[in-house]
Design a protein around this motif. Structure first.
Motif, mmCIF file in Angstrom:
data_model
loop_
_atom_site.group_PDB
_atom_site.id
_atom_site.type_symbol
_atom_site.label_atom_id
_atom_site.label_comp_id
_atom_site.label_asym_id
_atom_site.label_seq_id
_atom_site.Cartn_x
_atom_site.Cartn_y
_atom_site.Cartn_z
ATOM 1 N N TRP A 27 0.850 -1.191 0.000
ATOM 2 C CA TRP A 27 0.000 0.000 0.000
ATOM 3 C C TRP A 27 0.885 1.239 0.000
ATOM 4 C CZ3 TRP A 27 -1.898 3.260 4.351
ATOM 5 C CH2 TRP A 27 -2.900 4.119 3.940
ATOM 6 N N PRO A 28 0.730 2.144 -0.996
ATOM 7 C CA PRO A 28 1.640 3.272 -1.120
ATOM 8 C C PRO A 28 1.523 4.296 -0.001
ATOM 9 C CG PRO A 28 -0.151 3.467 -2.695
ATOM 10 C CD PRO A 28 -0.276 2.107 -2.041
ATOM 11 N N GLY A 29 0.461 4.329 0.739
ATOM 12 C CA GLY A 29 0.288 5.344 1.772
ATOM 13 C C GLY A 29 0.802 4.934 3.136
ATOM 14 N N PRO A 76 2.366 11.675 8.318
ATOM 15 C CA PRO A 76 2.548 13.004 7.739
ATOM 16 C C PRO A 76 1.203 13.643 7.396
ATOM 17 C CG PRO A 76 2.866 11.356 6.048
ATOM 18 C CD PRO A 76 2.638 10.608 7.350
ATOM 19 N N PHE A 77 1.114 14.942 7.590
ATOM 20 C CA PHE A 77 -0.071 15.680 7.146
ATOM 21 C C PHE A 77 0.063 16.080 5.683
ATOM 22 C CE2 PHE A 77 -0.682 16.890 11.772
ATOM 23 C CZ PHE A 77 -1.674 15.948 11.963
ATOM 24 N N LEU A 78 1.285 16.022 5.139
ATOM 25 C CA LEU A 78 1.489 16.295 3.721
ATOM 26 C C LEU A 78 1.337 14.990 2.953
ATOM 27 C CD1 LEU A 78 4.415 18.868 3.674
ATOM 28 C CD2 LEU A 78 1.949 19.254 3.698
ATOM 29 N N HIS A 79 0.126 14.469 3.020
ATOM 30 C CA HIS A 79 -0.222 13.206 2.384
ATOM 31 C C HIS A 79 -1.678 13.304 1.954
ATOM 32 C CE1 HIS A 79 -1.146 8.958 1.892
ATOM 33 N NE2 HIS A 79 0.159 8.754 1.830
ATOM 34 N N LYS A 80 -2.005 12.683 0.840
ATOM 35 C CA LYS A 80 -3.365 12.776 0.300
ATOM 36 C C LYS A 80 -4.441 12.304 1.283
ATOM 37 C CE LYS A 80 -3.094 8.352 -2.049
ATOM 38 N NZ LYS A 80 -3.193 7.639 -3.302
ATOM 39 N N ILE A 81 -4.079 11.434 2.215
ATOM 40 C CA ILE A 81 -5.065 10.962 3.196
ATOM 41 C C ILE A 81 -5.592 12.123 4.044
ATOM 42 C CG2 ILE A 81 -5.252 9.670 5.373
ATOM 43 C CD1 ILE A 81 -3.942 7.358 4.009
ATOM 44 N N GLN A 132 -0.423 22.269 3.300
ATOM 45 C CA GLN A 132 -0.966 21.324 2.343
ATOM 46 C C GLN A 132 -1.212 21.985 0.992
ATOM 47 O OE1 GLN A 132 -4.394 19.956 4.573
ATOM 48 N NE2 GLN A 132 -3.363 18.047 5.126
ATOM 49 N N GLN A 133 -1.841 23.143 1.016
ATOM 50 C CA GLN A 133 -2.155 23.844 -0.218
ATOM 51 C C GLN A 133 -0.872 24.198 -0.980
ATOM 52 O OE1 GLN A 133 -4.537 27.400 0.161
ATOM 53 N NE2 GLN A 133 -5.381 27.090 -1.875
ATOM 54 N N ALA A 134 0.127 24.698 -0.273
ATOM 55 C CA ALA A 134 1.390 25.067 -0.918
ATOM 56 C C ALA A 134 2.118 23.856 -1.500
ATOM 57 C CB ALA A 134 2.291 25.782 0.101
ATOM 58 N N ASN A 135 1.800 22.670 -0.998
ATOM 59 C CA ASN A 135 2.462 21.456 -1.439
ATOM 60 C C ASN A 135 1.551 20.516 -2.243
ATOM 61 O OD1 ASN A 135 5.357 21.388 -0.208
ATOM 62 N ND2 ASN A 135 4.026 22.328 1.326
ATOM 63 N N GLY A 136 0.448 21.060 -2.757
ATOM 64 C CA GLY A 136 -0.426 20.301 -3.644
ATOM 65 C C GLY A 136 -1.333 19.290 -2.994
ATOM 66 N N ILE A 137 -1.528 19.394 -1.671
ATOM 67 C CA ILE A 137 -2.431 18.482 -0.946
ATOM 68 C C ILE A 137 -3.676 19.272 -0.594
ATOM 69 C CG2 ILE A 137 -2.680 16.910 1.019
ATOM 70 C CD1 ILE A 137 -0.344 16.138 -0.749
ATOM 71 N N PHE A 138 -4.500 19.551 -1.567
ATOM 72 C CA PHE A 138 -5.712 20.337 -1.262
ATOM 73 C C PHE A 138 -6.763 20.139 -2.303
ATOM 74 C CE2 PHE A 138 -6.800 23.088 2.102
ATOM 75 C CZ PHE A 138 -7.782 23.941 1.639
#
Length: 138
Positions: A27-29, A76-81, A132-138
């Protein structure tokens, strides 16, 4: 007959466990973002800056500097989940104020954060969502 049923249950249980472990392994996450990952740090307004300080004091030990997670401690919070469509703002309030059972990651249950207030969580959330927004997670 009972020995056959127990042996069958044991075999099915072992097969189920093996399947679950195999699924978890691919599982990648399941892992944190690499420490070598470059994080875009956005310009923060005063409330989000306060949230960054509160995050550092209350969250970074487990969730990592800039939301990168800590292997063996917290995801991590910088994750698509953790994008808002999967973990809305309310999930952060519940986790910080009441604690949550482990459900996506192998880190165990998260206890409530001692001494944190709803206002603190609101500021932390501004910071996390800006990251998240600055790093594409939004």
């Amino acid at each position: 007959m009972t020995k056959q049923i127990n042996a069958r249950r044991l075999a099915l249980g072992a097969a189920g466990l093996a399947l679950a472990l195999a699924a978890w392994a691919v599982w990648p996450g399941k892992t944190t973002v690499s420490a070598a990952t470059e994080v875009v740090i956005p310009l923060l307004g005063p409330e989000a800056q306060q949230g960054a300080a509160l995050y550092t004091a209350n969250c970074a030990a487990c969730h990592g500097e800039n939301g990168l997670g800590v292997e063996g401690a917290g995801p991590p919070f910088l994750h698509k989940i953790y994008e808002p469509s999967h973990h809305g703002d309310g999930a952060f309030y519940v986790a910080a104020l009441q604690g949550v059972r482990a459900h996506h990651w192998p880190y165990g249950d998260m206890p409530p954060v001692e001494g944190i207030t709803e206002a603190d969580v609101a500021a932390i959330l501004l910071y996390v969502r800006a990251l998240q927004q600055a790093n594409g997670i939004f």
